[in-house]
Design a protein around this motif. Structure first.
Motif, PDB file in Angstrom:
ATOM      1  N   LEU A  14       9.862   2.151   7.374  1.00 15.91           N
ATOM      2  CA  LEU A  14       9.907   2.400   5.860  1.00 15.91           C
ATOM      3  C   LEU A  14      11.248   1.871   5.459  1.00 15.91           C
ATOM      4  O   LEU A  14      12.130   1.928   6.105  1.00 15.91           O
ATOM      5  CB  LEU A  14       9.925   3.875   5.563  1.00 15.91           C
ATOM      6  CG  LEU A  14       8.834   4.788   5.977  1.00 15.91           C
ATOM      7  CD1 LEU A  14       8.976   6.314   5.473  1.00 15.91           C
ATOM      8  CD2 LEU A  14       7.286   4.299   5.570  1.00 15.91           C
ATOM      9  N   LEU A  18       9.704   3.677   1.447  1.00 14.15           N
ATOM     10  CA  LEU A  18       8.272   2.944   1.336  1.00 14.15           C
ATOM     11  C   LEU A  18       7.927   2.233   2.637  1.00 14.15           C
ATOM     12  O   LEU A  18       8.685   1.440   3.033  1.00 14.15           O
ATOM     13  CB  LEU A  18       8.241   2.061   0.055  1.00 14.15           C
ATOM     14  CG  LEU A  18       8.660   2.715  -1.377  1.00 14.15           C
ATOM     15  CD1 LEU A  18       8.615   1.532  -2.287  1.00 14.15           C
ATOM     16  CD2 LEU A  18       7.694   3.561  -1.770  1.00 14.15           C
ATOM     17  N   PRO A  19       6.521   2.192   2.711  1.00 14.80           N
ATOM     18  CA  PRO A  19       6.002   1.256   3.759  1.00 14.80           C
ATOM     19  C   PRO A  19       6.305  -0.161   3.325  1.00 14.80           C
ATOM     20  O   PRO A  19       6.441  -0.403   2.102  1.00 14.80           O
ATOM     21  CB  PRO A  19       4.526   1.594   3.828  1.00 14.80           C
ATOM     22  CG  PRO A  19       4.283   2.789   2.995  1.00 14.80           C
ATOM     23  CD  PRO A  19       5.432   3.124   2.171  1.00 14.80           C
ATOM     24  N   SER A  21       4.377  -2.539   3.272  1.00 17.34           N
ATOM     25  CA  SER A  21       3.395  -3.300   2.416  1.00 17.34           C
ATOM     26  C   SER A  21       3.627  -2.854   1.060  1.00 17.34           C
ATOM     27  O   SER A  21       2.789  -3.616   0.209  1.00 17.34           O
ATOM     28  CB  SER A  21       2.010  -2.758   3.100  1.00 17.34           C
ATOM     29  OG  SER A  21       1.920  -1.173   2.781  1.00 17.34           O
ATOM     30  N   ASN A  22       4.366  -1.975   0.713  1.00 16.12           N
ATOM     31  CA  ASN A  22       4.535  -1.524  -0.674  1.00 16.12           C
ATOM     32  C   ASN A  22       5.630  -2.316  -1.302  1.00 16.12           C
ATOM     33  O   ASN A  22       5.884  -2.292  -2.414  1.00 16.12           O
ATOM     34  CB  ASN A  22       4.935  -0.046  -0.730  1.00 16.12           C
ATOM     35  CG  ASN A  22       3.772   0.792  -0.517  1.00 16.12           C
ATOM     36  OD1 ASN A  22       2.698   0.293  -0.080  1.00 16.12           O
ATOM     37  ND2 ASN A  22       3.660   1.932  -1.273  1.00 16.12           N
ATOM     38  N   LEU A  23       6.330  -2.852  -0.651  1.00 15.06           N
ATOM     39  CA  LEU A  23       7.542  -3.765  -1.340  1.00 15.06           C
ATOM     40  C   LEU A  23       7.213  -5.167  -1.878  1.00 15.06           C
ATOM     41  O   LEU A  23       5.739  -5.650  -1.596  1.00 15.06           O
ATOM     42  CB  LEU A  23       8.469  -4.338  -0.140  1.00 15.06           C
ATOM     43  CG  LEU A  23       9.135  -3.146   0.787  1.00 15.06           C
ATOM     44  CD1 LEU A  23       9.800  -3.858   1.916  1.00 15.06           C
ATOM     45  CD2 LEU A  23       9.908  -2.219  -0.049  1.00 15.06           C
ATOM     46  N   SER A  24       7.548  -5.765  -2.748  1.00 12.65           N
ATOM     47  CA  SER A  24       7.229  -6.860  -3.593  1.00 12.65           C
ATOM     48  C   SER A  24       7.541  -8.047  -2.644  1.00 12.65           C
ATOM     49  O   SER A  24       8.315  -7.941  -1.589  1.00 12.65           O
ATOM     50  CB  SER A  24       8.355  -6.857  -4.844  1.00 12.65           C
ATOM     51  OG  SER A  24       9.384  -7.289  -4.430  1.00 12.65           O
ATOM     52  N   LYS A  28      10.179  -8.142   0.382  1.00 10.89           N
ATOM     53  CA  LYS A  28       9.839  -8.728   1.923  1.00 10.89           C
ATOM     54  C   LYS A  28      10.500  -9.741   2.439  1.00 10.89           C
ATOM     55  O   LYS A  28      10.922  -9.855   3.546  1.00 10.89           O
ATOM     56  CB  LYS A  28       8.007  -8.723   1.657  1.00 10.89           C
ATOM     57  CG  LYS A  28       7.293  -7.564   1.981  1.00 10.89           C
ATOM     58  CD  LYS A  28       5.925  -8.007   1.695  1.00 10.89           C
ATOM     59  CE  LYS A  28       4.994  -6.742   1.262  1.00 10.89           C
ATOM     60  NZ  LYS A  28       3.630  -7.259   0.910  1.00 10.89           N
TER      61      LYS A  28
END
Length: 89
Positions: A14, A18-19, A21-24, A28
């Motif tokens: 995380l 947040l995972p 995959s949830n990052l912008s 990333k």
């Protein structure tokens, strides 16, 4: 890896709780630069595919971060131009 705000919960990495995959897209890519700098092999290269997804300001900030940290990068962008353009920064 010594990455700021990295934690592991139930085996899932995380960032800021947040995972990944949830990052912008920009977050990333920023994470990729941080990982490249921490890589013990010191290859320090990042391939940035789809740089057109980033706002110009965000893209330029990412490129500057790469330069300051000594990370080589190859960035691709899709455009409507018919000619292939290669730019060296």
């Amino acid at each position: 890896l010594p990455i700021a705000d990295l934690s592991i919960y139930n085996g899932m990495p995380l960032i800021h709780g947040l995972p990944i995959s949830n990052l912008s897209d920009g977050e990333k890519l920023d994470l990729c630069v941080e990982i490249a700098v921490c890589n013990p092999a010191k290859l320090n290269i990042v391939l940035i595919d789809g740089a057109e997804k980033l706002a110009t300001e965000t893209r330029n900030a990412l490129f500057e971060k790469c330069k300051k940290k000594g990370v080589q990068f190859i960035a691709t962008r899709t455009t409507d131009d018919e000619a292939l353009t290669v730019t060296e920064l």
